[in-house]
Design a protein around this motif. Structure first.
Motif, PDB file in Angstrom:
ATOM      1  N   SER A   1      -7.934   9.598   3.274  1.00 55.89           N
ATOM      2  CA  SER A   1      -8.346   8.282   2.765  1.00 55.89           C
ATOM      3  C   SER A   1      -8.446   8.264   1.245  1.00 55.89           C
ATOM      4  N   GLU A   2      -8.814   9.393   0.643  1.00 55.44           N
ATOM      5  CA  GLU A   2      -8.993   9.465  -0.810  1.00 55.44           C
ATOM      6  C   GLU A   2      -7.671   9.448  -1.570  1.00 55.44           C
TER       7      GLU A   2
ATOM      8  N   ASN B   1       0.805  -1.219   0.000  1.00 52.14           N
ATOM      9  CA  ASN B   1       0.000   0.000   0.000  1.00 52.14           C
ATOM     10  C   ASN B   1       0.843   1.277   0.000  1.00 52.14           C
TER      11      ASN B   1
ATOM     12  N   PRO C   1      -4.688   7.936  -1.679  1.00 55.52           N
ATOM     13  CA  PRO C   1      -4.040   6.773  -2.304  1.00 55.52           C
ATOM     14  C   PRO C   1      -4.726   6.284  -3.578  1.00 55.52           C
ATOM     15  N   SER C   2      -6.040   6.508  -3.704  1.00 58.01           N
ATOM     16  CA  SER C   2      -6.740   6.054  -4.908  1.00 58.01           C
ATOM     17  C   SER C   2      -6.291   6.852  -6.137  1.00 58.01           C
ATOM     18  N   TYR C   3      -5.631   7.984  -5.900  1.00 52.73           N
ATOM     19  CA  TYR C   3      -5.058   8.785  -6.996  1.00 52.73           C
ATOM     20  C   TYR C   3      -3.545   8.596  -7.085  1.00 52.73           C
TER      21      TYR C   3
ATOM     22  N   THR D   1       1.819   1.976  -3.490  1.00 50.62           N
ATOM     23  CA  THR D   1       0.686   2.542  -4.243  1.00 50.62           C
ATOM     24  C   THR D   1       0.560   4.035  -3.972  1.00 50.62           C
TER      25      THR D   1
ATOM     26  N   TYR E   1      -1.979  15.667  -2.782  1.00 55.15           N
ATOM     27  CA  TYR E   1      -3.369  15.579  -3.260  1.00 55.15           C
ATOM     28  C   TYR E   1      -4.186  16.793  -2.822  1.00 55.15           C
TER      29      TYR E   1
ATOM     30  N   SER F   1       3.074   6.100  -5.638  1.00 58.35           N
ATOM     31  CA  SER F   1       3.015   6.019  -7.092  1.00 58.35           C
ATOM     32  C   SER F   1       4.237   5.363  -7.728  1.00 58.35           C
TER      33      SER F   1
END
Length: 274
Positions: free
Chosen positions: A239-240, A49, A242-244, A52, A251, A55
């Motif tokens: 929380s948002e 993770n 890592p999805s980017y 991730t 972010y 990147s």
């Protein structure tokens, strides 16, 4: 921020899952890099993770922590730069790492494999006298551990000089802390006498609840100055991110979560400099 006198090797560990270990590792690392420090993140969790969030590629077959631990490959060959942040480098984790605990069982001095790999890196300088001569040395090495007290976490505890423990501001988190500290005492007695718990960070802190305030008071009462004054609030942005494929520091730098991590990193760096 002033650079530390030598490389600070810090283990981010807590065997309880969901307390924000990886989130803390990547965001503190990103904040330190933004403060001008040279940082190496070692992802020791087979889930990858941290890789991730920073990147970096971590599909099977990519040179990873597994190669350093099991194959004895130099970390200098494995570390890759984080694309979003100068000064930040990552040793990624792949799913191969899941089998490393079994493969290391029969290896001599298996607990010291990661320490050997880290201290064999030419940019990790733990002698303050030598550190002055290495301009591009790492200032911080942060090791993100899996949520267990297995052989991977043991390798991290033997490799590190300092330990950062993220604690969720909830009752269950306190229960697991005693077990973790017992393990730290055993490691200190038998394998790594230099290991010290220097930093405790309260995460997912909800100032509106009496429970969070009670947990924070109990932790501060027991650990005193080891607990950072800055607590990390619950934040959707954190929380948002890592999805980017990002940390919250890039972010949404103005969000409460990013500002709190930035302040926590600065506080940690200032304490270390003193």
């Amino acid at each position: 921020m002033p650079r530390p006198r030598s490389t600070r090797v810090m283990v981010v560990a807590n065997q309880k899952g969901g307390v924000g270990k990886t989130t803390t590792t990547v965001n503190v690392a990103a904040a330190l890099a933004q403060l001008g420090q040279r940082v190496l993140v070692i992802d020791l969790d087979p889930q990858g993770n941290a890789s991730t969030a920073l990147s970096v590629e971590h599909r099977r077959g990519v040179p990873s922590t597994y190669d350093g631990l099991v194959e004895g490959r130099p970390l200098a060959e494995i570390a890759v730069p984080c694309p979003d942040l100068p000064h930040l480098f990552v040793v990624p984790a792949t799913i191969d790492l899941a089998g490393a605990e079994i493969e290391l069982v029969s290896v001599v001095a298996r607990e010291g494999r990661l320490r050997k790999a880290i201290h064999g890196h030419p940019l990790v300088v733990t002698d303050a006298a030598d550190a002055a001569d290495v301009e591009d040395r790492f200032d911080y090495v942060l090791i993100d551990c899996p949520p267990s007290l297995g052989l991977l976490t043991l390798n991290a505890l033997v490799a590190g000089d300092e330990m950062m423990i993220p604690i969720q501001a909830e009752y269950y988190a306190l229960e697991g802390l005693g077990q973790l500290l017992e393990t730290v005492d055993m490691v200190r007695a038998h394998l790594n006498p230099d290991l010290a718990v220097t930093t405790i960070l309260l995460t997912m802190y909800d100032a509106r609840t009496r429970l969070a305030a009670g947990v924070a008071e109990e932790v501060r009462g027991h650990f005193g100055d080891q607990v950072l004054r800055t607590a990390i609030p619950r934040s959707v942005r954190v929380s948002e991110a890592p999805s980017y494929g990002q940390t919250v520091m890039t972010y949404d730098p103005g969000s409460p979560g990013a500002l709190s991590y930035f302040e926590a990193a600065r506080e940690m760096a200032t304490k270390g400099a003193r």
